[in-house]
Design a protein around this motif. Structure first.
Motif, PDB file in Angstrom:
ATOM      1  N   ILE A  82      35.886  50.783  27.947  1.00  0.00           N
ATOM      2  CA  ILE A  82      37.171  51.823  27.718  1.00  0.00           C
ATOM      3  C   ILE A  82      37.213  52.695  29.189  1.00  0.00           C
ATOM      4  N   PHE A  83      35.907  53.229  29.500  1.00  0.00           N
ATOM      5  CA  PHE A  83      35.912  53.964  30.740  1.00  0.00           C
ATOM      6  C   PHE A  83      36.577  53.287  31.902  1.00  0.00           C
ATOM      7  N   LYS A  84      36.159  52.025  32.014  1.00  0.00           N
ATOM      8  CA  LYS A  84      36.779  51.286  33.033  1.00  0.00           C
ATOM      9  C   LYS A  84      38.246  50.985  33.032  1.00  0.00           C
ATOM     10  N   ASN A  85      38.717  50.846  31.967  1.00  0.00           N
ATOM     11  CA  ASN A  85      39.931  50.535  31.703  1.00  0.00           C
ATOM     12  C   ASN A  85      41.018  51.854  32.089  1.00  0.00           C
ATOM     13  N   TYR A  86      40.303  52.940  31.962  1.00  0.00           N
ATOM     14  CA  TYR A  86      40.975  54.237  32.372  1.00  0.00           C
ATOM     15  C   TYR A  86      41.098  54.549  33.900  1.00  0.00           C
ATOM     16  N   SER A  87      39.645  54.260  34.563  1.00  0.00           N
ATOM     17  CA  SER A  87      39.586  54.252  35.773  1.00  0.00           C
ATOM     18  C   SER A  87      40.600  53.479  36.542  1.00  0.00           C
ATOM     19  N   GLU A  88      40.716  52.091  36.247  1.00  0.00           N
ATOM     20  CA  GLU A  88      41.452  51.219  36.805  1.00  0.00           C
ATOM     21  C   GLU A  88      43.096  51.776  36.605  1.00  0.00           C
ATOM     22  N   PHE A  89      43.304  52.213  35.700  1.00  0.00           N
ATOM     23  CA  PHE A  89      44.692  52.704  35.528  1.00  0.00           C
ATOM     24  C   PHE A  89      45.000  53.839  36.577  1.00  0.00           C
ATOM     25  N   VAL A  90      44.323  54.792  36.498  1.00  0.00           N
ATOM     26  CA  VAL A  90      44.454  55.859  37.241  1.00  0.00           C
ATOM     27  C   VAL A  90      44.300  55.694  38.775  1.00  0.00           C
ATOM     28  N   MET A  91      43.666  54.903  39.141  1.00  0.00           N
ATOM     29  CA  MET A  91      43.335  54.245  40.562  1.00  0.00           C
ATOM     30  C   MET A  91      44.341  53.272  40.969  1.00  0.00           C
ATOM     31  N   SER A  92      45.206  52.822  40.019  1.00  0.00           N
ATOM     32  CA  SER A  92      46.021  51.742  40.449  1.00  0.00           C
ATOM     33  C   SER A  92      47.212  52.134  41.364  1.00  0.00           C
ATOM     34  N   ILE A  93      47.556  51.206  42.282  1.00  0.00           N
ATOM     35  CA  ILE A  93      48.679  51.640  43.301  1.00  0.00           C
ATOM     36  C   ILE A  93      50.053  51.304  42.684  1.00  0.00           C
ATOM     37  N   SER A  94      50.085  50.530  41.576  1.00  0.00           N
ATOM     38  CA  SER A  94      51.325  50.101  40.818  1.00  0.00           C
ATOM     39  C   SER A  94      52.019  51.380  40.623  1.00  0.00           C
ATOM     40  N   THR A  95      53.455  51.096  40.191  1.00  0.00           N
ATOM     41  CA  THR A  95      54.382  52.248  39.929  1.00  0.00           C
ATOM     42  C   THR A  95      54.257  52.368  38.387  1.00  0.00           C
ATOM     43  N   HIS A  96      54.154  53.644  37.955  1.00  0.00           N
ATOM     44  CA  HIS A  96      54.025  53.750  36.577  1.00  0.00           C
ATOM     45  C   HIS A  96      55.064  54.902  36.237  1.00  0.00           C
ATOM     46  N   SER A  97      55.935  54.790  35.132  1.00  0.00           N
ATOM     47  CA  SER A  97      56.894  55.789  34.557  1.00  0.00           C
ATOM     48  C   SER A  97      55.911  56.875  34.175  1.00  0.00           C
ATOM     49  N   ILE A  98      57.035  58.232  34.185  1.00  0.00           N
ATOM     50  CA  ILE A  98      56.099  59.450  33.565  1.00  0.00           C
ATOM     51  C   ILE A  98      55.553  58.980  32.099  1.00  0.00           C
ATOM     52  N   GLY A  99      56.538  58.299  31.468  1.00  0.00           N
ATOM     53  CA  GLY A  99      56.033  58.091  30.142  1.00  0.00           C
ATOM     54  C   GLY A  99      54.670  57.265  30.003  1.00  0.00           C
ATOM     55  N   ASP A 100      54.424  56.315  30.814  1.00  0.00           N
ATOM     56  CA  ASP A 100      53.165  55.718  30.950  1.00  0.00           C
ATOM     57  C   ASP A 100      51.893  56.467  31.246  1.00  0.00           C
ATOM     58  N   MET A 101      52.067  57.433  32.212  1.00  0.00           N
ATOM     59  CA  MET A 101      51.329  58.314  32.628  1.00  0.00           C
ATOM     60  C   MET A 101      50.886  59.361  31.403  1.00  0.00           C
ATOM     61  N   ALA A 102      51.998  59.770  30.799  1.00  0.00           N
ATOM     62  CA  ALA A 102      51.680  60.917  29.741  1.00  0.00           C
ATOM     63  C   ALA A 102      51.110  59.928  28.758  1.00  0.00           C
ATOM     64  N   LEU A 139      48.781  65.393  39.602  1.00  0.00           N
ATOM     65  CA  LEU A 139      48.689  66.064  38.415  1.00  0.00           C
ATOM     66  C   LEU A 139      47.599  65.203  37.399  1.00  0.00           C
ATOM     67  N   TYR A 140      48.165  64.086  37.435  1.00  0.00           N
ATOM     68  CA  TYR A 140      47.351  63.009  36.280  1.00  0.00           C
ATOM     69  C   TYR A 140      45.997  62.723  36.763  1.00  0.00           C
ATOM     70  N   MET A 141      45.574  62.721  38.061  1.00  0.00           N
ATOM     71  CA  MET A 141      44.366  62.613  38.738  1.00  0.00           C
ATOM     72  C   MET A 141      43.423  63.983  38.332  1.00  0.00           C
ATOM     73  N   HIS A 142      44.148  65.054  38.490  1.00  0.00           N
ATOM     74  CA  HIS A 142      43.554  66.291  38.212  1.00  0.00           C
ATOM     75  C   HIS A 142      43.265  66.335  36.595  1.00  0.00           C
ATOM     76  N   LEU A 143      43.965  66.104  35.679  1.00  0.00           N
ATOM     77  CA  LEU A 143      43.641  66.098  34.377  1.00  0.00           C
ATOM     78  C   LEU A 143      42.515  64.949  34.103  1.00  0.00           C
ATOM     79  N   TYR A 144      42.592  63.866  34.710  1.00  0.00           N
ATOM     80  CA  TYR A 144      41.714  62.992  34.601  1.00  0.00           C
ATOM     81  C   TYR A 144      40.164  63.352  34.738  1.00  0.00           C
ATOM     82  N   LEU A 145      40.345  64.201  35.926  1.00  0.00           N
ATOM     83  CA  LEU A 145      38.801  64.711  36.273  1.00  0.00           C
ATOM     84  C   LEU A 145      38.194  65.810  35.528  1.00  0.00           C
ATOM     85  N   ILE A 146      39.363  66.504  34.716  1.00  0.00           N
ATOM     86  CA  ILE A 146      39.023  67.380  33.918  1.00  0.00           C
ATOM     87  C   ILE A 146      38.199  66.845  32.675  1.00  0.00           C
TER      88      ILE A 146
END
Length: 778
Positions: free
Chosen positions: A630-650, A607-614
Motif C-alpha cells: 500500500i505504501f509503495k502505491n502511494y509513493s509511486e502516485f505522488v512521485m509520478s510525472i503524469s498529469t493528474h486532475s485536482i480531483g485525483d490528487m484530492a 501542496l500534495y507532496m507537503h501533505l504526503y510528508l506530514i
C-alpha cells in the motif's frame, strides 16, 4: 500392422506424430459438430420462418378478400349517384304509370354498370318487395318468375327473400348456394351480398349483389401456401362461405374440427394425413369472418428435402476432406520435426533416451512468431482514418510549441478532412472512479470503462457535423466544437450539464468534473480554449457540490495559497490523536482554499507532496508502519510525472490519510462475525452500510471490512450484492412480481443499478433470466 500398433503404444502421447493426428482428427470432428449444431439451429429458424410466412400469407389473403368486399360495398355509393335508383328504392315509390318506366330504364343501366365494374359480380338487382318486382341489370321481372325461372337458388327461394329481415345490417354475406334457371345461370354457385341501404337511405326493399364463386375460388387458389394446402372462409356463425376445394363436405369436416380448437395454430389428422391448421380471425368490411388454412405436414417437409440432401453431401465431403487434410498436415508438420530429431540424435548413443524429446519447443516458437505477426497485422489494420484524425486533434490540443499552420492544413487535406468554421470551443470531462467501482466490477469491465464512457457520451452529442469527442488521457475526455464565430455555445453547455446529471445516478462509483473554456478563433484559439478548460477543471473541488467550472479570466490569478504553519501543526496533531472527522474537515478546507486561489500545476504538486510528508512524519512519530504494498502505491502516485486532475490528487491524499490513521489505530476488539453476517442476511433489503453496522457493533468500518473480507473472502459490498441478487433470482423464478417490485423488495432503489449488478453477476438481464427459467419449467 501389429508392429505399427505396438510402436504407437510404446510411443504413446510422447510422440508428436500421434498427437498431431489426434489433434487434426479432433479439429475435424469439432468442425463437424459445429456444422451439425449450426444446421439444426438454421433448420429450426427456417421452420419458424416458414410458419411465420404462413401467417403473413393468411393475412394477405384476408386483406385481398377484404378489399374485394369493400369494393363490392363501394358500388352502393356508385349506385347512389343515380337519382332514379334512389327514387325506385324508396318505399313510397310505386310503378303506377308509364312515365316511371324511364326511371326503371336508367336504374337498369346503373345496375349494369355495377355488374361490369367487377368480374366477381354475377348480377345485381333491387327487389321491390311490396310490388313483388325485380329490377336487375338484365331487365325487370316479377319476383315469382325471377326466382322460379331466371335465377333459381337452392338455399334462397322466393319465400326467403320475401321474409328476409335485414335487422339494420348494412352489409350481409350469405353462404353460397347452387343456381339454376336460364342456360346462363345453370350449374353456377353464387354468394348473395344483401344491403338494405343505398346512399345512406334505408328501405324495406333489398339491394342484392350475387357474387360468382368461381373467381373467388381462383383468387384463393392463387394464394395457396403449398400445392396441397386447402383454404376455407366461414362467417361468424361458422357457416362455410367459400374454399379452394370443390368438395364442400371435406371443407365442412375440417371446419367442424377447427372450430372446436381454441389455439390459432395446431396440428390435426385428416383422412390419415397430419395437417397444420392455421386459424385467422378477420372481417370483410362490416361482417366478421374466420379463415382456416390446412397445410399437409408432408408439404412442409418437402421444402427441407433439398436442404437435407445438400447438408448430407456437404457434411460427407467436409468429413473426407478433413480426414485427408489431417493426414496431409500431420505429415507436413512432422517431417521437419522428425528430421531435426534424427539430426540431433546423430553422434549420440543409439540407445533412445526415455526422456521426452523437446519437439514442442520448435512448434511453440513458430506459433509465437505467427501470433506476433497476426498481432502486428491487426495493429496496423486498426489505424483507420478517423482514429488518425482524432489522435492528431489530441496532439494539437496538447501541443506546447508554436504550431505550423500550413503543415496542419496540408496534413488534414491529405486526410481529406477540413474544418467548416473558423472558431473553436473546448470542454473537458474528468471521470474519477471510486473504490466501490473497483470492488463491484470485474477487471475486464474496469478496463473497458473508458471506451464505454466514450461511446455513451458520443451518443448524447447534440446533432452537428463539427463536434469531436476526444480521449485526452485516461478517463479524461475533451469535446471540441468547430462553429461559426457568431454562434452560441448554449447547446454544448447543456450537453455537459446532461452528462453531469446522468452520472449523478452512479455517483457512488464515479465522480464527474467538468471544465469549460471560451470560444476562440483559429488553431491557436483552439489551444487557448483547451488551456482555459483545463484551468477551469482544476478549480472543481471534489468536496464541493459544484462539479462544472466555467473559465473566468478575472478569477485566474496565479497567487497560490499552499499550506500555513498553523494548518500543518493541526494536521499533524489530528493524525497523532486519531480524530478522523476533524482531520477530513480540515483537509477539505485546505484543498478548497487552495483551489479558490487558482493554484497552478506545480503549486498543486507542492501542496500534495507537503501533505504526503506530514502523513509519513506522523507514522514515524508513532513508530508505526503501513503495509509495504500500500505504501509503495502511494509513493509511486505522488512521485509520478503524469498529469493528474485536482480531483485525483484530492482523492489520493484523503485515502492516504485514512491509511495512516488505520496504521496508527490500536487493534480493534474482536466481534462475532457470525452475528454480523446474520444481521446482513436478515436485513439485506434495507439501506445498510458499513458505517451503520460499525456503529451498531462498536467498531470501525475499515476493521469490519477487513475482517469480513478475511473470513468470507469478499468485500462487504460484494457479499451484499450477491445476497440481494440471489434473492432476486428466487423471486424471478418462482413469482410473477414485476421487476420494479422485486428490486425494491431486495434493497435496490435504482432500476439501472439493479440491472447492471444482475448482469455483472449472472451475465444476463433479469428479464432474460426469468424467460429462461419459464422455458425450462415448460
Amino acid at each position: 500392422m501389429p508392429a505399427i500398433i505396438s510402436k504407437w503404444k510404446k510411443l504413446g502421447f510422447r510422440s508428436i506424430l500421434f498427437r498431431l493426428i489426434l489433434l487434426f482428427l479432433s479439429i475435424t470432428m469439432f468442425l463437424q459438430l459445429i456444422n451439425f449444431l449450426s444446421y439444426n439451429v438454421l433448420l429450426s429458424k427456417f421452420e419458424n420462418q416458414i410458419e411465420h410466412n404462413y401467417d403473413r400469407s393468411v393475412a394477405n389473403i384476408a386483406s385481398s378478400l377484404n378489399n374485394l368486399f369493400e369494393g363490392i360495398y363501394q358500388t352502393n355509393y356508385l349506385l347512389a349517384l343515380d337519382p332514379n335508383v334512389l327514387r325506385i328504392f324508396s318505399a313510397n315509390y310505386t310503378i303506377d304509370d308509364v312515365s316511371k318506366y324511364a326511371d326503371i330504364t336508367e336504374a337498369i343501366r346503373s345496375l349494369s354498370r355495377i355488374k361490369s365494374s367487377s368480374n366477381y359480380i354475377d348480377n345485381a338487382y333491387i327487389y321491390k318487395r311490396s310490388e313483388k318486382l325485380i329490377i336487375s341489370d338484365e331487365g325487370t321481372y316479377s319476383s315469382d318468375f325471377y326466382y322460379d325461372k331466371v335465377y333459381r337458388s337452392g338455399l334462397y327461394p322466393k319465400d326467403f327473400w320475401q321474409a328476409y329481415q335485414a335487422s339494420h345490417h348494412l352489409f350481409t354475406i350469405l353462404p353460397p348456394s347452387d343456381i339454376s334457371g336460364t342456360i346462363r345461370n345453370h350449374g353456377k354457385t353464387s354468394i348473395p351480398v344483401v344491403q338494405s341501404m343505398i346512399g345512406g337511405y334505408w328501405s324495406n326493399d333489398l339491394y342484392v349483389i350475387n357474387l360468382d364463386v368461381q373467381p373467388i375460388i381462383q383468387l384463393l387458389r392463387s394464394f395457396k401456401i403449398t400445392p396441397n394446402s386447402m383454404l376455407l372462409v366461414s362467417n361468424q356463425d361458422n357457416q362455410l362461405l367459400f374454399s379452394t376445394e370443390e368438395n364442400n363436405a371435406d371443407m365442412s369436416e375440417i371446419l367442424e374440427k377447427a372450430v372446436g380448437e381454441t389455439a390459432n395454430r395446431f396440428k390435426m389428422t385428416f383422412r390419415n394425413q397430419e395437417m397444420l391448421i392455421i386459424k385467422f380471425n378477420t372481417s370483410f368490411f362490416f361482417q366478421q369472418a374466420n379463415m382456416i388454412v390446412s397445410v399437409p405436414i408432408t408439404d412442409i417437409k418437402t421444402n427441407f428435402n433439398n436442404f437435407n440432401h445438400w447438408n448430407i453431401i456437404v457434411t460427407a465431403i467436409a468429413l473426407l476432406v478433413g480426414l485427408f487434410m489431417s493426414i496431409l498436415f500431420t505429415k507436413m508438420l512432422y517431417s521437419p520435426i522428425r528430421a531435426l530429431v534424427r539430426t540431433l540424435q546423430d553422434g549420440r548413443s543409439t540407445q533412445r533416451s526415455t526422456d521426452s524429446f523437446k519437439e514442442f519447443e520448435y512448434i511453440n516458437n513458430e506459433i509465437d512468431r505467427m501470433k506476433n505477426n497476426v498481432a502486428h497485422l491487426n495493429e496496423t489494420l486498426s489505424y483507420t482514418l478517423p482514429l488518425v484524425i482524432d489522435q492528431y486533434l489530441v496532439k494539437m490540443l496538447k501541443s506546447n510549441s508554436q504550431m505550423d499552420y500550413s503543415r496542419i492544413d496540408d496534413f488534414l487535406a491529405n486526410c481529406k478532412f477540413s474544418f467548416m468554421h473558423d472558431s473553436f470551443w473546448v470542454g473537458l470531462i474528468q471521470c474519477n472512479f471510486k473504490k466501490p467501482f473497483y470492488d463491484s466490477f470485474s477487471e475486464e469491465f474496469q478496463n473497458q470503462a473508458s471506451q464505454r464512457l466514450l461511446k455513451l457520451m458520443k451518443s448524447m452529442i447534440p446533432p452537428s457535423s463539427s463536434v469531436y469527442l476526444l480521449e485526452m488521457d485516461t478517463n479524461l475526455f475533451a469535446i471540441l466544437v468547430n462553429l461559426p464565430h457568431d454562434a452560441d455555445t448554449w447547446a454544448y453547455h447543456e450537453y455537459l450539464q446532461q452528462i453531469d446529471d446522468l452520472f449523478q445516478t452512479d455517483k457512488a462509483f464515479v465522480h464527474i468534473h467538468i471544465g469549460i473554456g471560451r470560444k476562440h478563433i483559429g488553431y491557436q484559439g483552439m489551444q487557448r480554449s483547451y488551456v482555459e478548460a483545463m484551468k477551469a477543471l482544476w478549480r472543481v473541488s471534489p468536496f464541493d457540490t459544484k462539479r462544472i467550472s466555467i473559465y473566468n479570466e478575472n478569477n485566474q490569478d496565479e497567487s497560490g495559497y499552499l499550506l500555513s504553519k498553523t494548518d500543518e501543526n493541526k494536521l499533524f496533531n489530528l493524525l497523532l490523536s486519531n480524530k478522523q472527522e476533524d482531520l477530513q474537515q480540515l483537509l477539505k478546507t485546505i484543498i478548497n482554499a487552495n483551489m479558490n486561489s487558482a493554484m497552478t500545476d506545480m503549486s498543486s504538486r507542492q501542496l500534495y507532496m507537503h501533505l504526503y510528508l506530514i502523513g509519513t512524519q506522523a507514522l514515524k512519530q508513532l513508530d508505526r508502519t503501513m503495509d509495504e504494498s500500500i505504501f509503495k502505491n502511494y509513493s509511486e502516485f505522488v512521485m509520478s510525472i503524469s498529469t493528474h486532475s485536482i480531483g485525483d490528487m484530492a482523492d489520493f491524499i484523503v485515502s492516504f490519510y485514512d491509511s495512516v490513521l488505520e496504521a496508527c489505530t490500536p487493534n480493534q476488539p474482536g466481534f462475532d462475525i457470525k452475528l454480523f453476517k446474520q444481521y446482513i442476511d436478515d436485513y439485506y433489503h434495507e439501506d445498510i452500510s458499513l458505517d451503520m453496522l460499525a456503529d451498531k457493533y462498536n467498531t470501525s468500518p475499515k476493521y469490519m471490512s477487513k475482517l469480513l473480507k478475511k473470513e468470507l473472502g469478499m468485500t462487504f459490498q460484494r457479499y451484499l450484492q450477491e445476497l440481494r441478487i440471489a434473492k432476486a433470482k428466487e423471486m424471478l423464478q418462482h413469482t410473477t412480481k414485476p421487476i420494479q417490485k422485486i428490486l425494491e423488495e431486495i434493497g435496490f432503489n435504482n432500476r439501472n443499478s439493479f440491472i447492471r449488478t444482475f448482469r455483472n453477476l449472472e451475465g444476463i438481464s433479469p428479464t432474460e433470466y426469468r424467460i429462461q427459467r419459464q422455458v425450462r419449467k415448460g
